[in-house]
Design an enzyme around this catalytic site. Structure first.
Site, PDB file in Angstrom:
ATOM      1  N   SER A   1       0.843  -1.196   0.000  1.00 16.02           N
ATOM      2  CA  SER A   1       0.000   0.000   0.000  1.00 16.02           C
ATOM      3  C   SER A   1       0.875   1.241   0.000  1.00 16.02           C
ATOM      4  O   SER A   1       1.985   1.233   0.548  1.00 16.02           O
ATOM      5  CB  SER A   1      -0.902   0.023   1.237  1.00 16.02           C
ATOM      6  OG  SER A   1      -1.568   1.271   1.362  1.00 16.02           O
TER       7      SER A   1
ATOM      8  N   TYR B   1      -1.704   0.869  10.545  1.00 12.68           N
ATOM      9  CA  TYR B   1      -1.860   0.117   9.296  1.00 12.68           C
ATOM     10  C   TYR B   1      -0.660   0.348   8.384  1.00 12.68           C
ATOM     11  O   TYR B   1      -0.102  -0.605   7.816  1.00 12.68           O
ATOM     12  CB  TYR B   1      -3.141   0.561   8.600  1.00 12.68           C
ATOM     13  CG  TYR B   1      -3.295   0.061   7.188  1.00 12.68           C
ATOM     14  CD1 TYR B   1      -3.685  -1.244   6.925  1.00 12.68           C
ATOM     15  CD2 TYR B   1      -3.055   0.910   6.104  1.00 12.68           C
ATOM     16  CE1 TYR B   1      -3.825  -1.699   5.626  1.00 12.68           C
ATOM     17  CE2 TYR B   1      -3.196   0.462   4.799  1.00 12.68           C
ATOM     18  CZ  TYR B   1      -3.580  -0.844   4.564  1.00 12.68           C
ATOM     19  OH  TYR B   1      -3.717  -1.295   3.268  1.00 12.68           O
TER      20      TYR B   1
END
Length: 251
Positions: free
Chosen positions: A144, A157
């Site tokens: 990501s 995250y």
């Protein structure tokens, strides 16, 4: 060649209900893929995902898989490879967590880290070893853009994805020359059921766009893929912004 670049005959999706994983499977089935394994926690959603791919003409099997149950990974994933060669493994599982809540709940934060990083390291090594033993195949790892630089809004995250990203890069180097190709995919904000209700961070993208980029990356034998591609230049600049300035950005 069984796993012709960008057109594998067989596919294993770790995270069998992942929107990106299923979009990729649909795209590859339309090209050349005929056998698909969906690994995930048994659920009506997993069964429905399998049925939707069968309707496209693929042979689809499901296998119980829990990222947090690392002790079971070698046995359960290893059995898949005994059924025949797997041309492509897509590591697509992960949890976003809830930053505001997880900062005050260490156990919840640890669950994010264990799922996105520890579970991925375990499953990734098992699959990489099996691919190396068969002498060919691709391991595609969904990272990501959040892992590129810590942001106040999602650093728990983001840190888990940063660890995964570095692991996948190193694994790719370790497997260089073995016939196994490792590709890291770094999407921006992806519009999906998992992100419904969350504020979008531009430039946003879709599962279908990520699937298209994955196929193109496989054809090119890319090691890193950004989605959308412009993020490569954006993050090159963002990565070097002084922290006092970066803190002022609306991200």
């Amino acid at each position: 060649m069984k796993d012709a670049f960008g057109a594998p005959q067989s596919l294993l999706v770790l995270g069998g209900t992942s929107a990106i994983g299923l979009a990729t499977a649909r795209r590859l089935i339309a090209r050349r893929t005929r056998t698909v394994w969906l690994a995930g926690r048994p659920s009506p959603a997993l069964a429905a995902a399998a049925d939707s791919l069968r309707a496209l003409g693929a042979e689809v099997r499901t296998v119980p898989f829990d990222a947090l149950d690392t002790e079971s990974h070698e046995e359960r994933l290893g059995k898949i490879f005994t059924e025949g060669d797997i041309d492509m493994v897509l590591l697509a599982f992960g949890v976003l967590g809830d930053q505001a809540h997880d900062e005050s709940d260490p156990l919840a934060a640890v669950r994010v880290a264990q799922t996105n990083y520890t579970g991925a390291v375990s499953a990734g090594l098992v699959c990489a070893g099996a691919l190396q033993e068969q002498g060919h195949g691709s391991l595609v790892v969904l990272s990501s853009v959040a892992g590129e630089r810590a942001r106040r809004t999602d650093f728990i995250y983001g840190s888990s994805k940063a660890g995964l990203d570095v692991f996948a890069q190193g694994l790719g180097d370790a497997l260089h020359g073995t016939g196994v190709h490792v590709m890291v995919v770094r999407p921006g904000f992806v519009r999906s059921e998992a992100t419904a209700g969350r504020a979008e961070t531009p430039p946003a993208t879709s599962p279908e766009a990520v699937a298209c980029a994955i196929e193109l990356g496989l054809r090119r034998r890319s090691e890193t893929v950004w989605v959308p591609g412009a993020l490569r230049l954006v993050m090159a600049a963002v990565r070097h912004l002084p922290r006092p300035l970066f803190r002022r950005l609306p991200v």
